[in-house]
Design a protein around this motif. Structure first.
Motif, PDB file in Angstrom:
ATOM      1  N   GLY A   8       0.844  -1.188   0.000  1.00 16.02           N
ATOM      2  CA  GLY A   8       0.000   0.000   0.000  1.00 16.02           C
ATOM      3  C   GLY A   8       0.878   1.236   0.000  1.00 16.02           C
ATOM      4  N   ASN A  11      -1.994   7.507   0.998  1.00 16.87           N
ATOM      5  CA  ASN A  11      -1.717   8.652   1.872  1.00 16.87           C
ATOM      6  C   ASN A  11      -0.701   8.321   2.960  1.00 16.87           C
ATOM      7  OD1 ASN A  11      -3.574  10.488   0.683  1.00 16.87           O
ATOM      8  ND2 ASN A  11      -5.236   9.372   1.641  1.00 16.87           N
ATOM      9  N   ILE A  12      -0.958   7.254   3.698  1.00 14.53           N
ATOM     10  CA  ILE A  12      -0.060   6.921   4.814  1.00 14.53           C
ATOM     11  C   ILE A  12       1.222   6.252   4.297  1.00 14.53           C
ATOM     12  CG2 ILE A  12       0.155   5.201   6.662  1.00 14.53           C
ATOM     13  CD1 ILE A  12      -0.894   7.659   7.827  1.00 14.53           C
ATOM     14  N   GLY A  13       1.088   5.315   3.375  1.00 14.74           N
ATOM     15  CA  GLY A  13       2.270   4.621   2.880  1.00 14.74           C
ATOM     16  C   GLY A  13       3.286   5.589   2.291  1.00 14.74           C
ATOM     17  N   ASN A  31       1.373  -1.476  -4.648  1.00 21.09           N
ATOM     18  CA  ASN A  31      -0.062  -1.192  -4.509  1.00 21.09           C
ATOM     19  C   ASN A  31      -0.833  -2.336  -5.145  1.00 21.09           C
ATOM     20  OD1 ASN A  31       0.155  -0.756  -7.242  1.00 21.09           O
ATOM     21  ND2 ASN A  31      -0.249   1.440  -7.159  1.00 21.09           N
ATOM     22  N   SER A  32      -2.108  -2.115  -5.417  1.00 28.73           N
ATOM     23  CA  SER A  32      -2.905  -3.222  -5.979  1.00 28.73           C
ATOM     24  C   SER A  32      -2.831  -3.253  -7.496  1.00 28.73           C
ATOM     25  CB  SER A  32      -4.372  -3.102  -5.534  1.00 28.73           C
ATOM     26  OG  SER A  32      -5.027  -2.052  -6.215  1.00 28.73           O
ATOM     27  N   THR A  67      -0.420  -1.071   4.777  1.00 23.32           N
ATOM     28  CA  THR A  67      -1.171   0.180   4.852  1.00 23.32           C
ATOM     29  C   THR A  67      -2.167   0.265   3.700  1.00 23.32           C
ATOM     30  OG1 THR A  67      -0.955   2.553   5.113  1.00 23.32           O
ATOM     31  CG2 THR A  67       0.838   1.443   3.872  1.00 23.32           C
ATOM     32  N   ILE A  68      -3.153  -0.638   3.796  1.00 24.50           N
ATOM     33  CA  ILE A  68      -4.189  -0.805   2.785  1.00 24.50           C
ATOM     34  C   ILE A  68      -5.545  -0.784   3.489  1.00 24.50           C
ATOM     35  CG2 ILE A  68      -2.640  -2.163   1.304  1.00 24.50           C
ATOM     36  CD1 ILE A  68      -3.926  -4.705   2.313  1.00 24.50           C
ATOM     37  N   LEU A  70      -8.580  -2.263   5.300  1.00 23.37           N
ATOM     38  CA  LEU A  70      -8.603  -3.506   6.084  1.00 23.37           C
ATOM     39  C   LEU A  70      -9.266  -4.650   5.321  1.00 23.37           C
ATOM     40  CD1 LEU A  70      -8.022  -4.918   8.809  1.00 23.37           C
ATOM     41  CD2 LEU A  70     -10.288  -4.122   9.560  1.00 23.37           C
ATOM     42  N   ALA A  72      -8.867  -5.708   2.590  1.00 19.58           N
ATOM     43  CA  ALA A  72      -7.934  -6.428   1.707  1.00 19.58           C
ATOM     44  C   ALA A  72      -6.821  -7.139   2.477  1.00 19.58           C
ATOM     45  CB  ALA A  72      -7.329  -5.444   0.703  1.00 19.58           C
ATOM     46  N   MET A  90      -3.618  -0.212   9.669  1.00 17.03           N
ATOM     47  CA  MET A  90      -5.001  -0.267   9.194  1.00 17.03           C
ATOM     48  C   MET A  90      -6.039   0.039  10.280  1.00 17.03           C
ATOM     49  SD  MET A  90      -4.883  -3.525   6.610  1.00 17.03           S
ATOM     50  CE  MET A  90      -4.229  -4.685   7.806  1.00 17.03           C
ATOM     51  N   PHE A 127       1.089   3.949  13.558  1.00 17.26           N
ATOM     52  CA  PHE A 127       0.684   4.968  12.580  1.00 17.26           C
ATOM     53  C   PHE A 127      -0.828   4.959  12.327  1.00 17.26           C
ATOM     54  CE2 PHE A 127       4.994   3.775  10.729  1.00 17.26           C
ATOM     55  CZ  PHE A 127       5.653   4.936  11.064  1.00 17.26           C
ATOM     56  N   ASN A 129      -3.353   6.045  14.174  1.00 12.59           N
ATOM     57  CA  ASN A 129      -4.209   7.096  14.748  1.00 12.59           C
ATOM     58  C   ASN A 129      -3.595   8.475  14.578  1.00 12.59           C
ATOM     59  OD1 ASN A 129      -2.138   6.604  16.577  1.00 12.59           O
ATOM     60  ND2 ASN A 129      -3.356   7.294  18.304  1.00 12.59           N
ATOM     61  N   ILE A 130      -2.962   8.668  13.416  1.00 12.77           N
ATOM     62  CA  ILE A 130      -2.463  10.012  13.095  1.00 12.77           C
ATOM     63  C   ILE A 130      -2.766  10.293  11.628  1.00 12.77           C
ATOM     64  CG2 ILE A 130      -0.099   9.136  12.692  1.00 12.77           C
ATOM     65  CD1 ILE A 130       0.860  11.962  13.756  1.00 12.77           C
ATOM     66  N   PHE A 132      -2.392  11.598   7.982  1.00 11.64           N
ATOM     67  CA  PHE A 132      -1.110  11.539   7.267  1.00 11.64           C
ATOM     68  C   PHE A 132      -0.411  12.898   7.169  1.00 11.64           C
ATOM     69  CE2 PHE A 132      -1.959  13.226   2.963  1.00 11.64           C
ATOM     70  CZ  PHE A 132      -3.344  13.303   2.975  1.00 11.64           C
TER      71      PHE A 132
HETATM   72  N1  LIG Z   1      -5.294   8.529   5.621  1.00 15.57           N
HETATM   73  C1  LIG Z   1      -4.833   8.615   6.868  1.00 15.57           C
HETATM   74  O1  LIG Z   1      -4.477   9.723   7.350  1.00 15.57           O
HETATM   75  C2  LIG Z   1      -4.705   7.367   7.701  1.00 15.57           C
HETATM   76  C3  LIG Z   1      -4.126   7.510   8.966  1.00 15.57           C
HETATM   77  C4  LIG Z   1      -3.904   6.386   9.743  1.00 15.57           C
HETATM   78  C5  LIG Z   1      -4.298   5.129   9.282  1.00 15.57           C
HETATM   79  N2  LIG Z   1      -4.911   5.022   8.061  1.00 15.57           N
HETATM   80  C6  LIG Z   1      -5.304   3.644   7.631  1.00 15.57           C
HETATM   81  O2  LIG Z   1      -4.202   3.138   6.880  1.00 15.57           O
HETATM   82  C7  LIG Z   1      -4.685   2.389   5.752  1.00 15.57           C
HETATM   83  C8  LIG Z   1      -4.253   3.094   4.468  1.00 15.57           C
HETATM   84  O3  LIG Z   1      -4.851   4.390   4.460  1.00 15.57           O
HETATM   85  P1  LIG Z   1      -4.545   5.440   3.297  1.00 15.57           P
HETATM   86  O4  LIG Z   1      -5.288   6.674   3.643  1.00 15.57           O
HETATM   87  O5  LIG Z   1      -3.093   5.498   3.030  1.00 15.57           O
HETATM   88  O6  LIG Z   1      -5.296   4.735   2.079  1.00 15.57           O
HETATM   89  P2  LIG Z   1      -5.207   5.089   0.528  1.00 15.57           P
HETATM   90  O7  LIG Z   1      -4.633   6.458   0.333  1.00 15.57           O
HETATM   91  O8  LIG Z   1      -6.560   4.790  -0.036  1.00 15.57           O
HETATM   92  O9  LIG Z   1      -4.148   4.039  -0.030  1.00 15.57           O
HETATM   93  C9  LIG Z   1      -4.408   2.662   0.017  1.00 15.57           C
HETATM   94  C10 LIG Z   1      -3.268   1.950  -0.672  1.00 15.57           C
HETATM   95  O10 LIG Z   1      -3.497   0.543  -0.545  1.00 15.57           O
HETATM   96  C11 LIG Z   1      -3.319  -0.043  -1.822  1.00 15.57           C
HETATM   97  N3  LIG Z   1      -4.053  -1.287  -1.877  1.00 15.57           N
HETATM   98  C12 LIG Z   1      -5.389  -1.492  -1.825  1.00 15.57           C
HETATM   99  N4  LIG Z   1      -5.668  -2.800  -1.877  1.00 15.57           N
HETATM  100  C13 LIG Z   1      -4.483  -3.437  -1.983  1.00 15.57           C
HETATM  101  C14 LIG Z   1      -4.109  -4.791  -2.110  1.00 15.57           C
HETATM  102  N5  LIG Z   1      -5.039  -5.765  -2.107  1.00 15.57           N
HETATM  103  N6  LIG Z   1      -2.789  -5.097  -2.208  1.00 15.57           N
HETATM  104  C15 LIG Z   1      -1.841  -4.127  -2.200  1.00 15.57           C
HETATM  105  N7  LIG Z   1      -2.146  -2.818  -2.091  1.00 15.57           N
HETATM  106  C16 LIG Z   1      -3.453  -2.481  -1.989  1.00 15.57           C
HETATM  107  C17 LIG Z   1      -3.826   1.005  -2.781  1.00 15.57           C
HETATM  108  O11 LIG Z   1      -3.360   0.724  -4.074  1.00 15.57           O
HETATM  109  P3  LIG Z   1      -4.276   1.032  -5.366  1.00 15.57           P
HETATM  110  O12 LIG Z   1      -4.469   2.514  -5.390  1.00 15.57           O
HETATM  111  O13 LIG Z   1      -3.456   0.499  -6.493  1.00 15.57           O
HETATM  112  O14 LIG Z   1      -5.557   0.258  -5.152  1.00 15.57           O
HETATM  113  C18 LIG Z   1      -3.175   2.237  -2.183  1.00 15.57           C
HETATM  114  O15 LIG Z   1      -1.819   2.334  -2.540  1.00 15.57           O
HETATM  115  C19 LIG Z   1      -6.206   2.305   5.927  1.00 15.57           C
HETATM  116  O16 LIG Z   1      -6.535   1.115   6.599  1.00 15.57           O
HETATM  117  C20 LIG Z   1      -6.532   3.539   6.764  1.00 15.57           C
HETATM  118  O17 LIG Z   1      -7.728   3.365   7.496  1.00 15.57           O
HETATM  119  C21 LIG Z   1      -5.111   6.105   7.263  1.00 15.57           C
END
Ligand SMILES: NC(=O)c1ccc[n+]([C@@H]2O[C@H](COP(=O)([O-])OP(=O)(O)OC[C@H]3O[C@@H](n4cnc5c(N)ncnc54)[C@H](OP(=O)(O)O)[C@@H]3O)[C@@H](O)[C@H]2O)c1
Length: 230
Positions: A8, A11-13, A31-32, A67-68, A70, A72, A90, A127, A129-130, A132
């Motif tokens: 993943g 945003n976070i990754g 990523n996916s 960091t995808i 949940l 998945a 996640m 990571f 609960n913060i 990005f």
């Molecule tokens: N956003 C935040 O500030 C934040 C903070 C803390 C925790 N989180 C948690 O951390 C996780 C990621 O959040 P995010 O905001 O970074 O999400 P995001 O921006 O939507 O990014 C998700 C990433 O996961 C990849 N992905 C999805 N399915 C996959 C799979 N089966 N195999 C490999 N990669 C896959 C996506 O790739 P594709 O685009 O190619 O599908 C994308 O690179 C979530 O569980 C979220 O709840 C988020």
């Protein structure tokens, strides 16, 4: 030098990858949709970043960040992660992830689901609960651990050595660490709990408005106020 692998790269990754590179490490992103779709991000991150498949990123990482969404989590490579420290960012959002009964009834936690999927890996929750943008803006790598400038990130995990590895890694990224205990305690920083990220927001009603420091004492004080509604 350590290599960080990413399952993943959203945003976070991408934010953790940026901090890891700034700390002198290499990153392997996935990523996916395939490595070619990460070309822009890799070019922005520079020569210490490359893109790969999820299996390759898992195999390459000394530390691997999952960091995808949940929903998945069963796609996360298993064999390539045997024996490794895996950081789980996640969160469970039923509207995105679908209802997961074992989380709805409180019989387990989301990081324990990942740990069960990766029985021979050492999962550490971190990571999660913060926001990005706050993660990006609050990193203070030049300040020593415990400094008044530093913010603290909560972790949880069942393996003390893995948590120590993560503590040292977060220190290099510019964060202190608050250990919540085993993975079963990870619910304390889940969505809806007092420690779910507002402590790092300059304006709780607009997280994009900026970040504010939150140290170990503040995060710990919020984590103990968590209430489980099941
Ligand atoms: N956003 C935040 O500030 C934040 C903070 C803390 C925790 N989180 C948690 O951390 C996780 C990621 O959040 P995010 O905001 O970074 O999400 P995001 O921006 O939507 O990014 C998700 C990433 O996961 C990849 N992905 C999805 N399915 C996959 C799979 N089966 N195999 C490999 N990669 C896959 C996506 O790739 P594709 O685009 O190619 O599908 C994308 O690179 C979530 O569980 C979220 O709840 C988020």
């Amino acid at each position: 030098m350590t290599t960080w692998g990413f399952i993943g790269s959203g945003n976070i990754g991408s934010t953790v990858a940026r901090l890891a590179i700034a700390a002198g490490h290499d990153v392997v992103l996935s990523n996916s949709r395939g490595p070619e779709t990460l070309a822009d991000l890799v070019s922005e991150l520079g020569p210490h970043a490359r893109a790969a498949t999820a299996q390759e990123a898992a195999a390459a990482g000394d530390i691997v960040v999952v960091t995808i969404p949940l929903k998945a989590y069963r796609d996360v490579p298993v064999d390539e992660l045997v024996g490794k420290v895996v950081i789980d960012t996640m969160n469970y959002y039923p509207q995105r992830d679908g209802q997961i009964e074992a989380l709805d009834d409180g019989s387990t936690t989301s990081s324990e689901l990942l740990q069960a999927h990766l029985p021979q890996s050492h999962v550490v929750k971190g990571f999660n609960n913060i926001f990005f943008q706050h993660l990006r803006d609050l990193a203070r790598p030049a300040d020593p651990a415990g400094s008044d400038e530093r913010s603290a990130l909560a972790i949880a995990g069942d393996d003390a050595a893995a948590k120590d590895t993560v503590r040292r890694a977060l220190d290099a990224l510019g964060y202190d660490t608050l250990d919540l205990g085993p993975l079963a305690e990870g619910w304390r920083t889940q969505p809806g709990q007092p420690a779910y990220g507002t402590q790092y927001a300059a304006d709780e009603s607009d997280w994009a408005a900026g970040a504010r420091r939150a140290g170990s004492d503040e995060v710990a004080g919020l984590a103990v106020r968590a209430v489980r509604e099941v």
